[in-house]
Design an enzyme around this catalytic site. Sequence first.
Site, PDB file in Angstrom:
ATOM      1  N   LYS A 113      -2.890   1.956   2.319  1.00  0.00           N
ATOM      2  CA  LYS A 113      -2.469   1.332   3.586  1.00  0.00           C
ATOM      3  C   LYS A 113      -3.245   0.047   3.846  1.00  0.00           C
ATOM      4  O   LYS A 113      -2.693  -0.923   4.366  1.00  0.00           O
ATOM      5  CB  LYS A 113      -2.665   2.321   4.752  1.00  0.00           C
ATOM      6  CG  LYS A 113      -1.566   3.382   4.823  1.00  0.00           C
ATOM      7  CD  LYS A 113      -0.325   2.837   5.479  1.00  0.00           C
ATOM      8  CE  LYS A 113       0.979   3.531   5.148  1.00  0.00           C
ATOM      9  NZ  LYS A 113       1.004   4.954   5.053  1.00  0.00           N
ATOM     10  N   LYS A 195       6.767   7.259  -6.784  1.00  0.00           N
ATOM     11  CA  LYS A 195       7.488   8.358  -6.129  1.00  0.00           C
ATOM     12  C   LYS A 195       8.574   7.832  -5.192  1.00  0.00           C
ATOM     13  O   LYS A 195       8.488   6.709  -4.707  1.00  0.00           O
ATOM     14  CB  LYS A 195       6.497   9.227  -5.346  1.00  0.00           C
ATOM     15  CG  LYS A 195       5.826   8.490  -4.211  1.00  0.00           C
ATOM     16  CD  LYS A 195       5.012   9.408  -3.314  1.00  0.00           C
ATOM     17  CE  LYS A 195       4.464   8.595  -2.150  1.00  0.00           C
ATOM     18  NZ  LYS A 195       3.798   9.332  -1.123  1.00  0.00           N
ATOM     19  N   LYS A 198       9.790   6.911   1.810  1.00  0.00           N
ATOM     20  CA  LYS A 198      10.576   6.367   2.914  1.00  0.00           C
ATOM     21  C   LYS A 198      10.515   4.850   2.943  1.00  0.00           C
ATOM     22  O   LYS A 198      11.409   4.203   3.439  1.00  0.00           O
ATOM     23  CB  LYS A 198      10.063   6.930   4.245  1.00  0.00           C
ATOM     24  CG  LYS A 198      10.251   8.429   4.375  1.00  0.00           C
ATOM     25  CD  LYS A 198       9.726   8.919   5.726  1.00  0.00           C
ATOM     26  CE  LYS A 198       9.448  10.404   5.697  1.00  0.00           C
ATOM     27  NZ  LYS A 198       8.065  10.715   6.068  1.00  0.00           N
TER      28      LYS A 198
HETATM   29  P1  TYM Z   1       5.514  12.633   4.608  1.00  0.00           P
HETATM   30  O1  TYM Z   1       6.229  12.487   5.891  1.00  0.00           O
HETATM   31  O2  TYM Z   1       5.192  11.396   3.843  1.00  0.00           O
HETATM   32  O3  TYM Z   1       6.309  13.588   3.635  1.00  0.00           O
HETATM   33  C1  TYM Z   1       6.755  14.866   4.049  1.00  0.00           C
HETATM   34  C2  TYM Z   1       6.680  15.839   2.885  1.00  0.00           C
HETATM   35  O4  TYM Z   1       7.455  15.384   1.780  1.00  0.00           O
HETATM   36  C3  TYM Z   1       6.662  15.380   0.596  1.00  0.00           C
HETATM   37  N1  TYM Z   1       7.091  14.245  -0.260  1.00  0.00           N
HETATM   38  C4  TYM Z   1       7.380  14.344  -1.579  1.00  0.00           C
HETATM   39  N2  TYM Z   1       7.362  15.395  -2.420  1.00  0.00           N
HETATM   40  C5  TYM Z   1       7.756  15.178  -3.706  1.00  0.00           C
HETATM   41  N3  TYM Z   1       8.161  13.978  -4.178  1.00  0.00           N
HETATM   42  C6  TYM Z   1       8.190  12.886  -3.370  1.00  0.00           C
HETATM   43  N4  TYM Z   1       8.635  11.719  -3.824  1.00  0.00           N
HETATM   44  C7  TYM Z   1       7.783  13.049  -1.999  1.00  0.00           C
HETATM   45  N5  TYM Z   1       7.699  12.207  -0.933  1.00  0.00           N
HETATM   46  C8  TYM Z   1       7.275  12.963   0.115  1.00  0.00           C
HETATM   47  C9  TYM Z   1       5.234  15.178   1.088  1.00  0.00           C
HETATM   48  O5  TYM Z   1       4.287  15.651   0.154  1.00  0.00           O
HETATM   49  C10 TYM Z   1       5.237  16.007   2.346  1.00  0.00           C
HETATM   50  O6  TYM Z   1       5.019  17.377   2.052  1.00  0.00           O
HETATM   51  N6  TYM Z   1       0.746  13.360   5.996  1.00  0.00           N
HETATM   52  C11 TYM Z   1       2.052  14.004   5.864  1.00  0.00           C
HETATM   53  C12 TYM Z   1       2.563  14.607   7.156  1.00  0.00           C
HETATM   54  C13 TYM Z   1       1.630  15.582   7.780  1.00  0.00           C
HETATM   55  C14 TYM Z   1       1.333  16.894   7.306  1.00  0.00           C
HETATM   56  C15 TYM Z   1       0.388  17.438   8.235  1.00  0.00           C
HETATM   57  C16 TYM Z   1       1.770  17.634   6.205  1.00  0.00           C
HETATM   58  C17 TYM Z   1       0.904  15.376   8.913  1.00  0.00           C
HETATM   59  N7  TYM Z   1       0.159  16.484   9.189  1.00  0.00           N
HETATM   60  C18 TYM Z   1      -0.125  18.708   8.055  1.00  0.00           C
HETATM   61  C19 TYM Z   1       1.236  18.923   6.039  1.00  0.00           C
HETATM   62  C20 TYM Z   1       0.305  19.453   6.962  1.00  0.00           C
HETATM   63  C21 TYM Z   1       3.060  12.967   5.396  1.00  0.00           C
HETATM   64  O7  TYM Z   1       2.885  11.793   5.643  1.00  0.00           O
HETATM   65  O8  TYM Z   1       4.170  13.484   4.821  1.00  0.00           O
END
Ligand code: TYM
Length: 332
Positions: A113, A195, A198
């Site tokens: 970031k 990967k 978004k």
């Molecule tokens: P976020 O919003 O980026 O993604 C949500 C979930 O999707 C998974 N993910 C992927 N898995 C496989 N391949 C990909 N290309 C891929 N892109 C995204 C992420 O691993 C995630 O499980 N920090 C977290 C949100 C969060 C969170 C938490 C998660 C906040 N507090 C507590 C678990 C527990 C995030 O930004 O996920």
Amino acid sequence: MNKEVVLSGIRPTGYLHLGNYFGAMRNYVRMQDEYNCYFFVANWHSLTTHPDTKELKSSVHRVIAENIACGLDPEKVALYVQSDVTEIAELYLYLNMLAYKGELEKTTTFKEKVRLQPENVNAGLLTYPVLMAADILIHRAVKVPVGKDQEQHLEMTRNFAERFNFRYGNVFPMPYAFNYGDELVKIMSLDGNGKMSKSENQMNTLYLADEDDSIRKKIMKAKTDSGPTEPNSIKPDYIEGLFNLIKVVSDKSVVEKFESDFNQCHIRYGDMKKQLAEDMVNFIRPIREKAEALRADEKYMKEIMEHGAAKARVSAQATLQLVRDAVGLRYY
Ligand code: TYM
């Protein structure tokens, strides 16, 4: 017997994609019958990148609707919005006293970031893993279904929890990243470059809200080459990515056919992409249609969010009571 506690969250920053589905949501759905589950929309985390907050409402609604469309049952799990459970912010405060600047600065996502938004390196961004630890520990969760990119955050959560337990007494069990297979999942972007995410190029990402034609177009444009020249070659990343997608949406026999074609050097990527495109359309269409219908029903959306927050707060308040007692905040 008490069921184990599961927690996971998704940021409402843009449209959910196949990585979110196969890395996270697919597991949520499978876990809801076996565990005591908490799933939430991480809208506070989104604020670290200064999004247009007027757009957050529709993103939050979309994440909730898409989770239900993918099969989550809001009666079985607590499905809520992070900012509705303000107990998380209090726990975040205590954990911040146990998190050190040096380790936070070394976090991969933080460094990324800093590179992407050098003009906005705020304290919330630095302490992002602490807020995430608070999300998890507030329900004393032990299993956290996430994709591979979140593994380091889980490790940090365990460090903070251990430090808390050591300093104040045993309140938190140790949480671990969870996936039903042996390995955490990583869905690659359609050009095989990193990967699916978004913020990636939209043409390389398949969204759960994509229309049929857009899915077809993106898949047909995905990068391929003229095929292997040696039997049983190692697949380049972009080809491996396509195989991974076909593995998750197509029948086993289809996967076996293309694997064998590849290994015998007579694979036709055009045919493989056509097949993948049709199977992907059939996979995404029902999710998209159901999510659209749910989102259109504002009254239902409100009820779901209120109901989820009420459930989550019961558990959050119970943990916070233990935390306050452990820290020693009872002065009268
Ligand atoms: P976020 O919003 O980026 O993604 C949500 C979930 O999707 C998974 N993910 C992927 N898995 C496989 N391949 C990909 N290309 C891929 N892109 C995204 C992420 O691993 C995630 O499980 N920090 C977290 C949100 C969060 C969170 C938490 C998660 C906040 N507090 C507590 C678990 C527990 C995030 O930004 O996920």
